[in-house]
Design a protein around this motif. Structure first.
Motif, short mmCIF file in Angstrom:
data_model
loop_
_atom_site.label_atom_id
_atom_site.label_comp_id
_atom_site.label_asym_id
_atom_site.label_seq_id
_atom_site.Cartn_x
_atom_site.Cartn_y
_atom_site.Cartn_z
N VAL A 28 0.84 -1.20 0.00
CA VAL A 28 0.00 0.00 0.00
C VAL A 28 0.88 1.26 0.00
O VAL A 28 0.57 2.25 -0.67
CB VAL A 28 -0.97 -0.02 1.20
CG1 VAL A 28 -1.66 1.32 1.39
CG2 VAL A 28 -2.00 -1.12 1.01
N SER A 29 1.99 1.22 0.72
CA SER A 29 2.91 2.36 0.74
C SER A 29 3.52 2.62 -0.63
O SER A 29 3.62 3.77 -1.06
CB SER A 29 4.04 2.13 1.75
OG SER A 29 3.53 1.99 3.04
N VAL A 30 3.92 1.58 -1.31
CA VAL A 30 4.49 1.73 -2.66
C VAL A 30 3.46 2.30 -3.62
O VAL A 30 3.75 3.22 -4.40
CB VAL A 30 5.06 0.39 -3.17
CG1 VAL A 30 5.39 0.46 -4.65
CG2 VAL A 30 6.30 0.02 -2.38
N ILE A 31 2.25 1.78 -3.58
CA ILE A 31 1.17 2.29 -4.45
C ILE A 31 0.87 3.75 -4.11
O ILE A 31 0.73 4.58 -5.02
CB ILE A 31 -0.10 1.42 -4.33
CG1 ILE A 31 0.16 0.00 -4.82
CG2 ILE A 31 -1.28 2.04 -5.08
CD1 ILE A 31 0.51 -0.10 -6.29
N GLY A 32 0.78 4.08 -2.84
CA GLY A 32 0.53 5.45 -2.42
C GLY A 32 1.64 6.40 -2.87
O GLY A 32 1.38 7.51 -3.34
N PHE A 33 2.88 5.95 -2.75
CA PHE A 33 4.02 6.76 -3.18
C PHE A 33 3.97 6.99 -4.69
O PHE A 33 4.19 8.11 -5.17
CB PHE A 33 5.33 6.07 -2.79
CG PHE A 33 6.55 6.84 -3.17
CD1 PHE A 33 6.89 8.00 -2.50
CD2 PHE A 33 7.36 6.40 -4.21
CE1 PHE A 33 8.02 8.72 -2.86
CE2 PHE A 33 8.48 7.11 -4.58
CZ PHE A 33 8.82 8.28 -3.90
N ALA A 34 3.65 5.95 -5.46
CA ALA A 34 3.57 6.08 -6.91
C ALA A 34 2.46 7.05 -7.32
O ALA A 34 2.65 7.88 -8.22
CB ALA A 34 3.34 4.71 -7.55
N ILE A 35 1.32 6.98 -6.66
CA ILE A 35 0.22 7.89 -6.97
C ILE A 35 0.60 9.32 -6.61
O ILE A 35 0.33 10.26 -7.37
CB ILE A 35 -1.06 7.45 -6.23
CG1 ILE A 35 -1.60 6.17 -6.86
CG2 ILE A 35 -2.13 8.55 -6.26
CD1 ILE A 35 -2.73 5.52 -6.08
N THR A 36 1.26 9.51 -5.49
CA THR A 36 1.70 10.84 -5.08
C THR A 36 2.68 11.44 -6.08
O THR A 36 2.57 12.60 -6.47
CB THR A 36 2.35 10.79 -3.67
OG1 THR A 36 1.40 10.24 -2.76
CG2 THR A 36 2.80 12.15 -3.22
#
Length: 106
Positions: free
Chosen positions: A18-26
């Motif tokens: 979830v952190s990786v996906i959130g970072f990519a979206i950001t």
């Protein structure tokens, strides 16, 4: 894992994913916003030409990096069937990863 207050690898894997996906979206949103801000005073026609040129270069770069015969190259196309194949392969890879994480806990 225990030092990070995670009791199991499964919990850590979900938080990490979830952190990786959130970072990519950001990063994606920040890049889009910065691009819009930098080129806000250009006429629409120039902006459209610039975007088309950038899109061609980005697609060529992506194909060069991942290869023309990679299943991930389907993500660069507009064919929905290709997207379904690529998403199915990605789902299988994540499932296999999850199986290994569960196996690591036992």
């Amino acid at each position: 894992i225990q030092k990070s207050n995670f009791s199991r690898y499964k919990e850590f894997s979900w938080v990490f994913f979830v952190s990786v996906i959130g970072f990519a979206i950001t990063i994606c949103l920040a890049s889009y916003t910065l691009d819009k801000y930098k080129h806000r005073s250009e006429p629409n026609q120039t902006n459209l030409q610039r975007r088309k040129s950038m899109k061609r270069r980005a697609k060529k770069y992506a194909i060069d990096k991942m290869g023309e015969r990679s299943v991930y190259s389907f993500f660069l196309g507009k064919n929905w069937c290709g997207w379904m194949i690529a998403l199915a392969i990605l789902g299988v890879q994540l499932w296999v990863l999850f199986v290994f994480v569960i196996g690591a806990e036992q």
